[in-house]
Design a protein around this motif. Structure first.
Motif, PDB file in Angstrom:
ATOM      1  N   ARG A 194       0.841  -1.198   0.000  1.00 35.85           N
ATOM      2  CA  ARG A 194       0.000   0.000   0.000  1.00 35.85           C
ATOM      3  C   ARG A 194       0.874   1.246   0.000  1.00 35.85           C
ATOM      4  O   ARG A 194       1.937   1.268   0.616  1.00 35.85           O
ATOM      5  N   THR A 195       0.416   2.259  -0.679  1.00 32.39           N
ATOM      6  CA  THR A 195       1.144   3.523  -0.701  1.00 32.39           C
ATOM      7  C   THR A 195       0.879   4.281   0.600  1.00 32.39           C
ATOM      8  O   THR A 195      -0.049   3.962   1.355  1.00 32.39           O
ATOM      9  N   ALA A 196       1.678   5.309   0.829  1.00 28.78           N
ATOM     10  CA  ALA A 196       1.489   6.139   2.020  1.00 28.78           C
ATOM     11  C   ALA A 196       0.113   6.791   1.997  1.00 28.78           C
ATOM     12  O   ALA A 196      -0.562   6.893   3.036  1.00 28.78           O
TER      13      ALA A 196
ATOM     14  N   GLU B 297      -6.738   4.967   5.029  1.00 28.85           N
ATOM     15  CA  GLU B 297      -7.247   3.917   5.903  1.00 28.85           C
ATOM     16  C   GLU B 297      -7.249   4.386   7.358  1.00 28.85           C
ATOM     17  O   GLU B 297      -8.202   4.136   8.106  1.00 28.85           O
ATOM     18  N   ALA B 298      -6.209   5.096   7.762  1.00 26.49           N
ATOM     19  CA  ALA B 298      -6.143   5.613   9.132  1.00 26.49           C
ATOM     20  C   ALA B 298      -7.250   6.628   9.386  1.00 26.49           C
ATOM     21  O   ALA B 298      -7.839   6.660  10.469  1.00 26.49           O
ATOM     22  N   ARG B 299      -7.556   7.465   8.389  1.00 29.15           N
ATOM     23  CA  ARG B 299      -8.649   8.435   8.537  1.00 29.15           C
ATOM     24  C   ARG B 299      -9.966   7.724   8.788  1.00 29.15           C
ATOM     25  O   ARG B 299     -10.778   8.150   9.596  1.00 29.15           O
TER      26      ARG B 299
END
Length: 131
Positions: A4-6, A12-14
């Motif tokens: 996965r890219t940054a 996803e974290a959001r």
């Protein structure tokens, strides 16, 4: 497992409400409730509804502009309700909503902690400034 890219990891974290990310809705809410005027307004409403003028008198140092902005923001966030009563003059009361009441123990604890530890903080500041 695909890499996965940054950007994908941040997205996803959001979605997981990571308050350490600037875009996180929880972070925006933390910004709101960490405001000194918000804390004081919520504590001022702890004993029940108050009129604008009562709040303004109780919270020393708050300008009319800041009090109005704070009350509007709290109303928008569902923490404070505004009730207008038709009379002469018009009566406007502000009160905590159930959501605001649920936040009250947290902000009350912060206020109590500040009241109880101000002397220690003042001593630490003085020692730092001398050093």
């Amino acid at each position: 497992m695909p890499t996965r890219t940054a950007d994908e990891r941040r997205a996803e974290a959001r979605r997981a409400y990571d308050a350490y990310l600037a875009e996180c809705p929880a972070r925006q809410l933390l910004d709101r409730i960490a405001d000194k005027w918000v804390t004081l307004v919520l504590n001022a409403l702890a004993d029940g509804p108050r009129r604008y003028a009562e709040l303004h008198r109780k919270i020393a140092g708050v300008s009319q502009k800041m009090l109005t902005q704070t009350l509007r923001a709290l109303e928008r966030d569902g923490l404070v309700s505004r009730t207008v009563t038709a009379s002469v003059p018009v009566r406007v009361d502000y009160a905590l909503t159930p959501l605001g009441v649920s936040l009250l123990p947290v902000v009350a604890a912060v206020k109590e902690w500040a009241d109880g530890h101000i002397e220690e903080v003042a001593a630490a500041r003085a020692a730092y400034d001398e050093g």
